[in-house]
Design a protein around this motif. Structure first.
Motif, PDB file in Angstrom:
ATOM      1  N   SER A 162      -2.841 -33.764  72.241  1.00  0.00           N
ATOM      2  CA  SER A 162      -3.285 -34.007  70.872  1.00  0.00           C
ATOM      3  C   SER A 162      -2.474 -35.131  70.246  1.00  0.00           C
ATOM      4  N   ASP A 163      -2.923 -35.605  69.074  1.00  0.00           N
ATOM      5  CA  ASP A 163      -2.255 -36.707  68.382  1.00  0.00           C
ATOM      6  C   ASP A 163      -0.802 -36.347  68.112  1.00  0.00           C
ATOM      7  N   PRO A 164       0.163 -37.047  68.703  1.00  0.00           N
ATOM      8  CA  PRO A 164       1.565 -36.685  68.510  1.00  0.00           C
ATOM      9  C   PRO A 164       2.031 -36.791  67.064  1.00  0.00           C
ATOM     10  N   GLN A 165       1.475 -37.733  66.310  1.00  0.00           N
ATOM     11  CA  GLN A 165       1.877 -37.865  64.911  1.00  0.00           C
ATOM     12  C   GLN A 165       1.429 -36.654  64.097  1.00  0.00           C
ATOM     13  N   ALA A 166       0.196 -36.185  64.375  1.00  0.00           N
ATOM     14  CA  ALA A 166      -0.281 -34.996  63.671  1.00  0.00           C
ATOM     15  C   ALA A 166       0.542 -33.779  64.050  1.00  0.00           C
ATOM     16  N   LEU A 167       0.898 -33.670  65.326  1.00  0.00           N
ATOM     17  CA  LEU A 167       1.722 -32.544  65.749  1.00  0.00           C
ATOM     18  C   LEU A 167       3.100 -32.610  65.121  1.00  0.00           C
ATOM     19  N   ARG A 168       3.645 -33.801  65.000  1.00  0.00           N
ATOM     20  CA  ARG A 168       4.974 -33.951  64.412  1.00  0.00           C
ATOM     21  C   ARG A 168       4.980 -33.473  62.959  1.00  0.00           C
ATOM     22  N   ARG A 178       8.189 -24.181  71.704  1.00  0.00           N
ATOM     23  CA  ARG A 178       7.597 -22.867  71.972  1.00  0.00           C
ATOM     24  C   ARG A 178       6.089 -22.981  72.220  1.00  0.00           C
ATOM     25  N   ARG A 179       5.428 -23.885  71.493  1.00  0.00           N
ATOM     26  CA  ARG A 179       3.997 -24.083  71.696  1.00  0.00           C
ATOM     27  C   ARG A 179       3.710 -24.603  73.103  1.00  0.00           C
ATOM     28  N   LEU A 180       4.473 -25.598  73.530  1.00  0.00           N
ATOM     29  CA  LEU A 180       4.271 -26.144  74.869  1.00  0.00           C
ATOM     30  C   LEU A 180       4.627 -25.126  75.947  1.00  0.00           C
ATOM     31  N   ARG A 181       5.659 -24.336  75.698  1.00  0.00           N
ATOM     32  CA  ARG A 181       6.018 -23.300  76.664  1.00  0.00           C
ATOM     33  C   ARG A 181       4.880 -22.287  76.809  1.00  0.00           C
ATOM     34  N   SER A 246      -4.926 -30.121  91.241  1.00  0.00           N
ATOM     35  CA  SER A 246      -4.299 -31.380  90.829  1.00  0.00           C
ATOM     36  C   SER A 246      -4.155 -31.454  89.316  1.00  0.00           C
ATOM     37  N   ARG A 247      -5.154 -30.957  88.614  1.00  0.00           N
ATOM     38  CA  ARG A 247      -5.095 -30.980  87.150  1.00  0.00           C
ATOM     39  C   ARG A 247      -4.008 -30.043  86.631  1.00  0.00           C
ATOM     40  N   VAL A 248      -3.870 -28.893  87.257  1.00  0.00           N
ATOM     41  CA  VAL A 248      -2.808 -27.958  86.868  1.00  0.00           C
ATOM     42  C   VAL A 248      -1.446 -28.609  87.020  1.00  0.00           C
ATOM     43  N   SER A 249      -1.223 -29.268  88.151  1.00  0.00           N
ATOM     44  CA  SER A 249       0.055 -29.934  88.391  1.00  0.00           C
ATOM     45  C   SER A 249       0.320 -31.004  87.343  1.00  0.00           C
ATOM     46  N   MET A 250      -0.718 -31.788  87.012  1.00  0.00           N
ATOM     47  CA  MET A 250      -0.554 -32.835  86.015  1.00  0.00           C
ATOM     48  C   MET A 250      -0.234 -32.267  84.641  1.00  0.00           C
ATOM     49  N   LEU A 251      -0.923 -31.192  84.243  1.00  0.00           N
ATOM     50  CA  LEU A 251      -0.697 -30.599  82.923  1.00  0.00           C
ATOM     51  C   LEU A 251       0.697 -29.979  82.819  1.00  0.00           C
ATOM     52  N   LEU A 252       1.134 -29.319  83.874  1.00  0.00           N
ATOM     53  CA  LEU A 252       2.481 -28.734  83.852  1.00  0.00           C
ATOM     54  C   LEU A 252       3.541 -29.824  83.763  1.00  0.00           C
ATOM     55  N   ASP A 253       3.356 -30.906  84.523  1.00  0.00           N
ATOM     56  CA  ASP A 253       4.307 -32.021  84.462  1.00  0.00           C
ATOM     57  C   ASP A 253       4.313 -32.649  83.067  1.00  0.00           C
ATOM     58  N   ALA A 254       3.108 -32.787  82.479  1.00  0.00           N
ATOM     59  CA  ALA A 254       3.025 -33.397  81.145  1.00  0.00           C
ATOM     60  C   ALA A 254       3.697 -32.521  80.094  1.00  0.00           C
ATOM     61  N   ALA A 255       3.429 -31.211  80.136  1.00  0.00           N
ATOM     62  CA  ALA A 255       4.045 -30.304  79.162  1.00  0.00           C
ATOM     63  C   ALA A 255       5.560 -30.306  79.307  1.00  0.00           C
ATOM     64  N   ASN A 256       6.036 -30.293  80.542  1.00  0.00           N
ATOM     65  CA  ASN A 256       7.479 -30.331  80.775  1.00  0.00           C
ATOM     66  C   ASN A 256       8.076 -31.642  80.291  1.00  0.00           C
ATOM     67  N   ALA A 257       7.349 -32.743  80.478  1.00  0.00           N
ATOM     68  CA  ALA A 257       7.836 -34.040  80.023  1.00  0.00           C
ATOM     69  C   ALA A 257       7.897 -34.100  78.500  1.00  0.00           C
ATOM     70  N   PHE A 258       6.885 -33.537  77.837  1.00  0.00           N
ATOM     71  CA  PHE A 258       6.893 -33.535  76.376  1.00  0.00           C
ATOM     72  C   PHE A 258       8.046 -32.695  75.828  1.00  0.00           C
ATOM     73  N   ILE A 259       8.334 -31.583  76.479  1.00  0.00           N
ATOM     74  CA  ILE A 259       9.482 -30.769  76.058  1.00  0.00           C
ATOM     75  C   ILE A 259      10.773 -31.558  76.207  1.00  0.00           C
ATOM     76  N   SER A 260      10.897 -32.272  77.322  1.00  0.00           N
ATOM     77  CA  SER A 260      12.096 -33.098  77.535  1.00  0.00           C
ATOM     78  C   SER A 260      12.199 -34.198  76.483  1.00  0.00           C
ATOM     79  N   ILE A 261      11.059 -34.792  76.118  1.00  0.00           N
ATOM     80  CA  ILE A 261      11.067 -35.846  75.100  1.00  0.00           C
ATOM     81  C   ILE A 261      11.527 -35.283  73.765  1.00  0.00           C
TER      82      ILE A 261
END
Length: 327
Positions: A162-168, A178-181, A246-261
């Protein structure tokens, strides 16, 4: 428990357990969590060996697919609902030209649905035809489950990207983490269900191929086409499941990356604060040494100048970080 069986005339006796003679003419005998007494009754009456749960749960191909004369003994793990999730339940199929015997250890909607469907049709079905109808329904339900998993992954993808600015604006860092987790947990559960579905339909695919090769007498052309369709459907489901994996792997990597960010942003703010706080602390330390001869102590504006200097030296690093776009 002997749940039901489908007679040659298309009827189902009201009390199958009490009508042992009817077993001789049954096209389909369905055993659900059979007792030792029922197993002994069926084995003696029909001249077959009814496998127990441990035998059906074996994973070797030679144990799951066996041919003895004109009788095929096959097993596959099928999905049964347990609470809000699914569990794998070993299920057995004993197929001959005269009848089909199924052994299961949980409520499976496929069996009840097919039985009701066949009972509602005013004609006789052969044992191979009943078996094929069961396989078709199992594959249809596997496809439905994969479609639901795909919908869940699509919703999770929308939430993650989703739009990161709106989420921020809506979420603080802790809430966003917690949402990403929570999304990662949902994706992980979907992946677990997907793995179980794949395990089930691949076993059904092996059963379909085994029937085509070993069924005696040979399956008639119309039923062979339906079995071939089952195999092709399973191949397409396998490809679809691979894309979902493949999509599951991509989504998990993305969620983990966003948490790290998000966590890195917190560390970045703390780093800037610590750097910006060094100069004023240094100035305060110098003028707090209380030496006797410090000319600034006699200045009338010494104190406000020191405070102003601390403010300026605090703002300069922050401005520099802003200019470098590090903040």
């Amino acid at each position: 428990m002997l749940r039901s069986f489908y007679d040659e005339d298309g009827s189902t006796p009201p009390d199958a357990r009490a009508d042992a003679q009817a077993l001789d003419g049954a096209r389909w005998v369905d055993l659900m969590e059979p007792t030792e007494e029922e197993v002994a009754q069926i084995s003696a009456r029909l001249g077959i060996v009814v496998p127990d749960r441990a035998s059906l749960a074996e994973i070797e191909a030679s144990s799951r697919l066996r041919s003895d004369g004109g009788t095929l003994t096959m097993s596959a793990p099928l999905l049964a609902r347990e609470g809000e999730g699914f569990v794998m339940v070993p299920t057995g199929f004993i197929l001959s030209a005269e009848r089909l015997v199924t052994i299961r250890f949980a409520e499976l909607r496929t069996f009840d649905t097919v039985h009701q469907e066949l009972s509602a049709r005013p004609r006789t079905f052969s044992a191979p035809e009943i078996m094929i109808r069961l396989l078709e329904d199992i594959v249809d339900r596997a496809a439905d489950r994969l479609e639901r998993v795909a919908e869940t992954l699509a919703e999770s993808s929308h939430e993650i990207f989703s739009d990161p600015q709106a989420l921020r604006k809506r979420h603080k860092v802790g809430r966003e983490t917690r949402r990403l987790r929570g999304l990662m947990i949902r994706i992980g559960r979907s992946n677990e269900e997907m793995v179980k579905v794949r395990h089930a339909f691949l076993a059904i695919g092996r059963i379909a191929g085994f029937m085509l090769d070993r069924c005696q007498p040979k399956i008639v052309d119309g039923l062979r086409e339906r079995l071939e369709t089952v195999r092709r459907d399973i191949e397409s489901l396998d490809e679809f499941e691979t894309s979902l994996t493949s999509r599951v792997s991509m989504l998990l990597d993305a969620a983990n990356a966003f948490i790290s960010i998000e966590q890195n942003d917190v560390v970045k703010v703390l780093t800037v604060a610590s750097v910006a706080g060094v100069p004023p602390v240094l100035i305060a330390g110098v003028y707090g040494m209380n030496f006797k001869y410090m000319p600034e102590l006699d200045w009338h504006l010494g104190y406000p100048l020191a405070v102003a200097l601390m403010v300026v030296t605090t703002l300069l690093p922050i401005a520099w970080f802003k200019w470098r776009d590090w903040l």
